[in-house]
Write a protein that holds these residues in place. Structure first.
Motif, mmCIF file in Angstrom:
data_model
loop_
_atom_site.group_PDB
_atom_site.id
_atom_site.type_symbol
_atom_site.label_atom_id
_atom_site.label_comp_id
_atom_site.label_asym_id
_atom_site.label_seq_id
_atom_site.Cartn_x
_atom_site.Cartn_y
_atom_site.Cartn_z
ATOM 1 N N ALA A 108 16.341 6.007 -9.536
ATOM 2 C CA ALA A 108 14.947 6.027 -9.086
ATOM 3 C C ALA A 108 14.840 6.989 -7.913
ATOM 4 N N ASP A 109 13.725 7.695 -7.833
ATOM 5 C CA ASP A 109 13.626 8.763 -6.837
ATOM 6 C C ASP A 109 12.410 8.655 -5.917
ATOM 7 N N SER A 110 11.886 7.450 -5.732
ATOM 8 C CA SER A 110 10.766 7.269 -4.798
ATOM 9 C C SER A 110 11.341 7.028 -3.399
ATOM 10 N N TYR A 111 11.844 8.100 -2.801
ATOM 11 C CA TYR A 111 12.641 7.962 -1.592
ATOM 12 C C TYR A 111 11.846 7.454 -0.387
ATOM 13 N N ASN A 112 10.563 7.763 -0.335
ATOM 14 C CA ASN A 112 9.751 7.277 0.778
ATOM 15 C C ASN A 112 9.534 5.769 0.730
ATOM 16 N N SER A 113 9.885 5.163 -0.396
ATOM 17 C CA SER A 113 9.629 3.729 -0.586
ATOM 18 C C SER A 113 10.809 2.846 -0.208
ATOM 19 N N ILE A 114 11.957 3.425 0.106
ATOM 20 C CA ILE A 114 13.170 2.629 0.313
ATOM 21 C C ILE A 114 12.979 1.554 1.375
ATOM 22 N N ASP A 115 12.423 1.932 2.519
ATOM 23 C CA ASP A 115 12.242 0.958 3.599
ATOM 24 C C ASP A 115 11.276 -0.145 3.178
ATOM 25 N N ALA A 116 10.227 0.219 2.437
ATOM 26 C CA ALA A 116 9.279 -0.793 1.953
ATOM 27 C C ALA A 116 9.961 -1.747 0.979
ATOM 28 N N ILE A 123 19.077 1.083 -6.235
ATOM 29 C CA ILE A 123 19.229 2.225 -7.141
ATOM 30 C C ILE A 123 18.591 3.489 -6.566
ATOM 31 N N THR A 124 17.537 3.323 -5.738
ATOM 32 C CA THR A 124 16.924 4.486 -5.095
ATOM 33 C C THR A 124 17.853 5.040 -4.022
ATOM 34 N N SER A 125 18.457 4.144 -3.256
ATOM 35 C CA SER A 125 19.432 4.571 -2.245
ATOM 36 C C SER A 125 20.624 5.262 -2.903
ATOM 37 N N LEU A 126 21.097 4.702 -4.013
ATOM 38 C CA LEU A 126 22.212 5.305 -4.753
ATOM 39 C C LEU A 126 21.826 6.698 -5.249
ATOM 40 N N THR A 127 20.642 6.834 -5.819
ATOM 41 C CA THR A 127 20.185 8.113 -6.368
ATOM 42 C C THR A 127 20.128 9.181 -5.288
ATOM 43 N N ASN A 162 0.830 -1.219 0.000
ATOM 44 C CA ASN A 162 0.000 0.000 0.000
ATOM 45 C C ASN A 162 0.858 1.260 0.000
ATOM 46 N N ILE A 163 2.037 1.170 0.598
ATOM 47 C CA ILE A 163 2.954 2.315 0.614
ATOM 48 C C ILE A 163 3.380 2.667 -0.807
ATOM 49 N N LEU A 164 3.359 1.681 -1.689
ATOM 50 C CA LEU A 164 3.864 1.854 -3.050
ATOM 51 C C LEU A 164 2.775 2.190 -4.067
ATOM 52 N N THR A 165 1.561 2.453 -3.606
ATOM 53 C CA THR A 165 0.448 2.671 -4.543
ATOM 54 C C THR A 165 0.660 3.881 -5.452
ATOM 55 N N GLU A 166 1.427 4.879 -4.976
ATOM 56 C CA GLU A 166 1.683 6.069 -5.787
ATOM 57 C C GLU A 166 3.129 6.114 -6.288
ATOM 58 N N ASP A 167 3.820 5.004 -6.195
ATOM 59 C CA ASP A 167 5.243 4.936 -6.544
ATOM 60 C C ASP A 167 5.397 4.636 -8.036
ATOM 61 N N LYS A 168 5.824 5.634 -8.787
ATOM 62 C CA LYS A 168 5.942 5.474 -10.244
ATOM 63 C C LYS A 168 7.030 4.472 -10.615
ATOM 64 N N ASN A 169 8.081 4.375 -9.805
ATOM 65 C CA ASN A 169 9.163 3.442 -10.119
ATOM 66 C C ASN A 169 8.730 1.996 -9.883
ATOM 67 N N PHE A 170 7.983 1.764 -8.832
ATOM 68 C CA PHE A 170 7.463 0.429 -8.570
ATOM 69 C C PHE A 170 6.533 -0.024 -9.694
ATOM 70 N N LYS A 171 5.764 0.912 -10.242
ATOM 71 C CA LYS A 171 4.811 0.596 -11.307
ATOM 72 C C LYS A 171 5.469 0.493 -12.683
ATOM 73 N N ASP A 172 6.715 0.912 -12.771
ATOM 74 C CA ASP A 172 7.413 0.959 -14.057
ATOM 75 C C ASP A 172 7.953 -0.429 -14.436
ATOM 76 N N ARG A 173 7.151 -1.185 -15.180
ATOM 77 C CA ARG A 173 7.555 -2.535 -15.575
ATOM 78 C C ARG A 173 8.783 -2.511 -16.489
ATOM 79 N N ALA A 174 8.863 -1.479 -17.316
ATOM 80 C CA ALA A 174 9.999 -1.373 -18.232
ATOM 81 C C ALA A 174 11.304 -1.219 -17.459
#
Length: 364
Positions: A238-246, A272-276, A200-212
């Motif tokens: 990737a820049d969905s920083y709030n999602s790293i822990d999830a 890659i999000t942590s790196l970014t 649910n934390i990832l529902t607005e996460d564009k990187n999680f939704k990015d299948r490509a």
């Protein structure tokens, strides 16, 4: 003891105090909320509960009074003729010298910005009605019950805060509430619900939704070329920083469940999000820095003890080791070994450097 959401660490590193608010016009509900935060941090949970309840009561009373003031002013026929337009209504109120009403309207425009209400007074009134609650205070009460092991009550208050997250002063605190709910599921050993709540934390996460993106990362992993590791960290951000822990929690969950494909996907997103985010912080510290390779990246990090400590707190360095381990388990052995060689030599944190040495010794 209160965990700050992942995104807020940016402000920590920029020495930005998000509790620093101008002392002017601080209402009683805010004062009580600040007392609740201080009491909670001092582990005086009785006082924290009391101050939180006071904050909720004062917030409701304050906004009820503000709405009454607005309604009295709006009952004037001249004001009604201005329709729903905030700008038109303000002009009439100024001509009538209704300073209190003007001050109330302007306080919300300043808080949310003119565009937020689309110049509609009805939208502003709707927001005021929604703001009678105090989700930040409900969250603290949830925190107290969670610490006391009263998980059912904690969930009730977290859900109440979540339902009213639209009026959070710090919108990203919504993620902290979602993480708390997921943690309660973990504490109750309800793994299925924990998984749902983390997703649910990832529902607005564009990187999680990015299948490509996930497919492309997997393609590089599977190529197993000599330069695949270097290519991976050069290509993807990737820049969905709030999602790293999830990402980290879901990677471990799926790994433990034997779902290696999913574990790799989440471990990839995490690293890659942590790196970014770390590159972004380094560039703030050193405007001449730009990413060249993983080796020089870690060398640059090693100059900043506070960044190393931050990376420990948010699982950044651990994510590299986990990614290397999961990649090896999934059969991407050349990729994993090349990554571990860098981690063993250049990892800026001593603990995770030793952990990388241990992982490499176990797979040799």
């Amino acid at each position: 003891m209160r965990k700050i959401t992942s995104f807020v660490f940016t402000f920590f590193l920029l020495s930005f105090n998000f509790f620093a608010v101008s002392t002017e016009s601080v209402d009683q509900s805010v004062k009580e909320y600040r007392k609740a935060v201080e009491a909670f941090d001092e582990q005086d949970y009785g006082k924290a509960l009391k101050y939180s309840e006071n904050a909720i009561l004062y917030r409701s009373q304050q906004i009820e009074k503000q709405i009454d003031v607005l309604k009295k002013s709006l009952s004037s026929k001249k004001v009604q003729m201005a329709g729903d337009s905030i700008s038109s209504i303000l002009k009439i109120l100024e001509s009538r010298k209704e300073k209190e009403t003007i001050s109330i309207i302007n306080s919300y425009l300043k808080k949310k910005g003119n565009d937020y209400f689309n110049n509609s007074l009805q939208n502003l009134l709707d927001y005021m009605n929604a703001s009678k609650v105090y989700p930040e205070a409900h969250k603290i009460i949830g925190d107290i019950y969670k610490l006391e092991g009263e998980y059912t009550f904690a969930e009730q208050y977290y859900n109440l805060a979540l339902e009213n997250s639209a009026v959070l002063d710090i919108p990203d605190e919504k993620y902290e509430i979602l993480y708390m709910l997921a943690d309660i599921s973990r504490l109750k050993n309800d793994k299925e619900k924990m998984e749902i709540r983390l997703l649910n934390i990832l529902t607005e996460d564009k990187n999680f939704k990015d299948r490509a993106l996930k497919s492309a990362m997997r393609f590089v992993l599977e190529s197993e070329k000599d330069d695949s590791m270097a290519k991976f960290f050069n290509l993807y951000r990737a820049d969905s920083y709030n999602s790293i822990d999830a990402y980290n929690q879901l990677a471990k969950y799926y790994y433990d469940e034997g779902a290696l494909d999913k574990a790799i996907d989440f471990a990839s997103l995490s690293v890659i999000t942590s790196l970014t985010k770390t590159i972004e912080i380094l560039q703030f510290r050193n405007s001449e820095y730009s990413y060249k390779d993983l080796e020089t990246f870690f060398q640059e990090v090693s100059f900043y003890n506070d960044i190393i400590e931050w990376g420990n707190k948010y699982g950044v360095w651990q994510s590299f080791n986990i990614f290397a381990l999961y990649a090896e388990k999934a059969g991407y052995k050349k990729f994993s070994r090349n990554l571990l060689k860098v981690l063993v030599q250049y990892m800026p944190d001593e603990y995770w450097q030793k952990n990388a040495v241990l992982i490499m010794s176990q797979i040799d």
